[in-house]
Design a protein around this motif. Structure first.
Motif, short mmCIF file in Angstrom:
data_model
loop_
_atom_site.label_atom_id
_atom_site.label_comp_id
_atom_site.label_asym_id
_atom_site.label_seq_id
_atom_site.Cartn_x
_atom_site.Cartn_y
_atom_site.Cartn_z
N ALA A 24 13.08 65.40 81.27
CA ALA A 24 13.79 66.19 82.28
C ALA A 24 15.29 66.14 82.04
O ALA A 24 16.00 67.15 82.20
N MET A 25 15.80 64.98 81.65
CA MET A 25 17.23 64.84 81.39
C MET A 25 17.68 65.72 80.24
O MET A 25 18.73 66.37 80.28
N VAL A 26 16.87 65.78 79.17
CA VAL A 26 17.21 66.58 78.00
C VAL A 26 17.29 68.06 78.37
O VAL A 26 18.16 68.79 77.88
N LYS A 27 16.38 68.52 79.23
CA LYS A 27 16.42 69.93 79.64
C LYS A 27 17.72 70.26 80.36
O LYS A 27 18.34 71.30 80.12
N LEU A 28 18.17 69.35 81.24
CA LEU A 28 19.43 69.56 81.96
C LEU A 28 20.61 69.56 81.01
O LEU A 28 21.50 70.43 81.08
N LEU A 29 20.63 68.59 80.12
CA LEU A 29 21.74 68.46 79.18
C LEU A 29 21.77 69.64 78.21
O LEU A 29 22.83 70.17 77.88
N LYS A 30 20.60 70.07 77.77
CA LYS A 30 20.51 71.21 76.85
C LYS A 30 21.04 72.48 77.51
O LYS A 30 21.78 73.26 76.88
N THR A 31 20.69 72.69 78.78
CA THR A 31 21.17 73.87 79.49
C THR A 31 22.70 73.87 79.57
O THR A 31 23.35 74.89 79.35
N GLN A 32 23.27 72.71 79.86
CA GLN A 32 24.72 72.59 79.97
C GLN A 32 25.39 72.91 78.64
O GLN A 32 26.37 73.66 78.58
N LEU A 33 24.87 72.35 77.55
CA LEU A 33 25.47 72.57 76.23
C LEU A 33 25.27 74.00 75.75
O LEU A 33 26.10 74.55 75.02
N GLN A 34 24.15 74.61 76.15
CA GLN A 34 23.93 76.02 75.79
C GLN A 34 24.94 76.93 76.48
O GLN A 34 25.40 77.91 75.89
N LEU A 35 25.31 76.60 77.71
CA LEU A 35 26.32 77.39 78.42
C LEU A 35 27.67 77.30 77.73
O LEU A 35 28.48 78.22 77.80
N GLN A 36 27.92 76.18 77.05
CA GLN A 36 29.16 76.02 76.28
C GLN A 36 29.05 76.60 74.87
O GLN A 36 30.01 76.55 74.12
N SER A 37 27.88 77.15 74.54
CA SER A 37 27.61 77.65 73.18
C SER A 37 27.86 76.56 72.14
O SER A 37 28.43 76.80 71.08
N SER A 38 27.41 75.34 72.46
CA SER A 38 27.70 74.19 71.60
C SER A 38 26.55 73.83 70.65
O SER A 38 26.73 72.97 69.78
N LEU A 39 25.38 74.46 70.83
CA LEU A 39 24.20 74.03 70.08
C LEU A 39 23.87 75.00 68.97
O LEU A 39 23.90 76.22 69.16
N LEU A 40 23.51 74.46 67.82
CA LEU A 40 23.06 75.27 66.70
C LEU A 40 21.66 75.83 66.98
O LEU A 40 20.82 75.14 67.57
N CYS A 41 21.42 77.05 66.55
CA CYS A 41 20.11 77.70 66.70
C CYS A 41 19.64 77.67 68.16
O CYS A 41 18.45 77.51 68.44
N ASN A 42 20.61 77.79 69.07
CA ASN A 42 20.34 77.81 70.51
C ASN A 42 19.56 76.57 70.97
O ASN A 42 18.75 76.63 71.89
N GLY A 43 19.79 75.45 70.30
CA GLY A 43 19.18 74.19 70.72
C GLY A 43 17.75 74.00 70.28
O GLY A 43 17.03 73.15 70.83
N GLU A 44 17.30 74.75 69.26
CA GLU A 44 15.91 74.63 68.81
C GLU A 44 15.58 73.21 68.35
O GLU A 44 14.46 72.73 68.50
N TYR A 45 16.57 72.52 67.76
CA TYR A 45 16.33 71.18 67.23
C TYR A 45 17.00 70.10 68.08
O TYR A 45 17.22 68.99 67.62
N PHE A 46 17.33 70.46 69.33
CA PHE A 46 18.11 69.53 70.16
C PHE A 46 17.32 68.28 70.53
O PHE A 46 17.83 67.18 70.50
N HIS A 47 16.04 68.46 70.90
CA HIS A 47 15.24 67.32 71.34
C HIS A 47 14.25 66.94 70.24
O HIS A 47 13.29 67.66 69.98
N VAL A 48 14.49 65.81 69.61
CA VAL A 48 13.58 65.28 68.58
C VAL A 48 12.98 63.99 69.12
O VAL A 48 13.70 63.04 69.41
N ARG A 49 11.68 63.97 69.26
CA ARG A 49 11.03 62.79 69.82
C ARG A 49 11.07 61.62 68.84
O ARG A 49 11.01 61.82 67.63
N CYS A 50 11.18 60.42 69.37
CA CYS A 50 11.30 59.21 68.55
C CYS A 50 10.03 59.02 67.71
O CYS A 50 8.94 58.85 68.25
N CYS A 51 10.21 59.04 66.38
CA CYS A 51 9.07 58.93 65.48
C CYS A 51 8.37 57.58 65.63
O CYS A 51 7.15 57.49 65.62
N GLU A 52 9.14 56.53 65.80
CA GLU A 52 8.56 55.19 65.93
C GLU A 52 7.75 55.08 67.22
O GLU A 52 6.67 54.48 67.25
N HIS A 53 8.25 55.68 68.29
CA HIS A 53 7.55 55.63 69.57
C HIS A 53 6.25 56.43 69.49
O HIS A 53 5.21 56.00 70.02
#
Length: 336
Positions: A40-69
């Motif tokens: 849920a936190m990532v969704k909020l943060l992603k929305t904020q950064l998208q409004l700033q046009s700060s994310l590459l590819c509109n945030g497609e690679y913004f959330h990467v789940r922990c491989c070890e987990h």
């Protein structure tokens, strides 16, 4: 940070940190555990950064789940097959480590069966499978000692049977290469983003190989693990494969080979999709580089002719750099 650790508070805290470090416009991805508050936190943060046009590819690679987990979740699924044997080994080690007197008794039993007590018994954290592997390995080493303790100590009631010990040994052999892979990709003193794809591929091959085993325990473990593996692999194999492509020792050829061994029918489509995404990512970085340069030229437009002449010279240099553009080093990948 102090509680509450709800999604809005976490998002605000991380946003403040990014702005304080002046990297809020330079974030490529976040790596987090699979916790509901994190999602849920990532969704909020992603929305904020998208409004700033700060994310590459509109945030497609913004959330990467922990491989070890994820790997922990996959292996935990497999460990359910032999939960009874694992519980007995865990209870046995817990019993011995509960008091100094029991540990002394255990060492006496070790001397009776001519086994040198060189490695301490390891009690696991059940939610962390790698600690369960270490516990199992340490317990198997003293199998005969536990059997002797069962004879000498009538209060000890948790000794695994001969068949359970044998099952534990087979399980330990199956888990050892996965443990080594987990240790490798968990390193903190060397780059790991280029290693994930190859090591996850190794795990996929290991599961496939052991699913054809003649041993029922070994055969049933990977069958339970494969469904979870496929779920997460499909979700973010692209970003892992990109890391491998940028490694000059691997490049696209190795990724093509890995895909073809996993599924020859879909490998060509997956490689073509990967190429398309790499081109899109390249164009995004190129655009950012060009925009940054034009901004600098605009700021220096009021300077004298000599300075403008120097700017034109630097423009030619800049265009050469853009032509050779790889990945912008001034972009951050954040792992939490």
């Amino acid at each position: 940070m102090p509680p509450p650790h709800s999604a809005p508070e976490l998002a605000q805290k991380i946003s403040d940190i990014l702005m304080d470090w002046k990297i809020d416009r330079k974030i490529f991805s976040f790596t987090l555990d699979n916790v509901a508050a994190n999602n849920a936190m990532v969704k909020l943060l992603k929305t904020q950064l998208q409004l700033q046009s700060s994310l590459l590819c509109n945030g497609e690679y913004f959330h990467v789940r922990c491989c070890e987990h994820i790997l922990n979740l996959i292996v935990q699924e497999g460990l359910k097959v032999a939960s009874d044997a694992l519980d007995k080994v865990r209870s046995s080690i817990k019993y011995v480590k509960a008091s100094e007197a029991r540990m002394i008794k255990f060492k006496e039993c070790a001397r009776k069966v001519d086994i040198e007590f060189t490695t301490s018994l390891c009690l696991d954290v059940p939610t962390r499978w790698n600690s369960t592997y270490l516990m199992l390995a340490s317990g198997i080493k003293y199998q005969r000692v536990f059997s002797m303790l069962e004879c000498d100590d009538l209060a000890y009631k948790h000794c695994p049977t001969e068949d359970e010990w044998e099952g534990g040994k087979v399980m330990c052999e199956f888990l050892e290469p996965i443990y080594d892979i987990t240790t490798l990709i968990s390193g903190s003193s060397y780059p790991t983003s280029n290693l994930y794809f190859m090591e996850v591929w190794n795990i996929a091959r290991l599961l496939e190989k052991n699913s054809r085993s003649h041993d029922e325990v070994v055969k049933s473990m990977p069958l339970k693990m494969q469904s979870k593996f496929e779920k997460y692999w499909e979700e973010y194999s692209d970003i892992l494969s990109m890391g491998a492509v940028f490694d000059p020792r691997m490049k696209l050829k190795l990724v093509e080979y890995c895909y073809s061994t996993l599924d020859p029918l879909s490998s060509e489509d997956k490689v073509n999709r990967l190429k398309t995404k790499l081109y899109i990512l390249y164009d995004e970085y190129k655009k950012k580089g060009d925009d940054a340069y034009l901004s600098k030229v605009s700021q220096s437009s009021g300077r004298c002719n000599s300075e403008l002449g120097e700017s034109k010279f630097m423009e030619g240099v800049r265009r050469q750099e853009v032509g050779k553009l790889k990945m912008n080093p001034n972009v951050f990948v954040v792992s939490i």
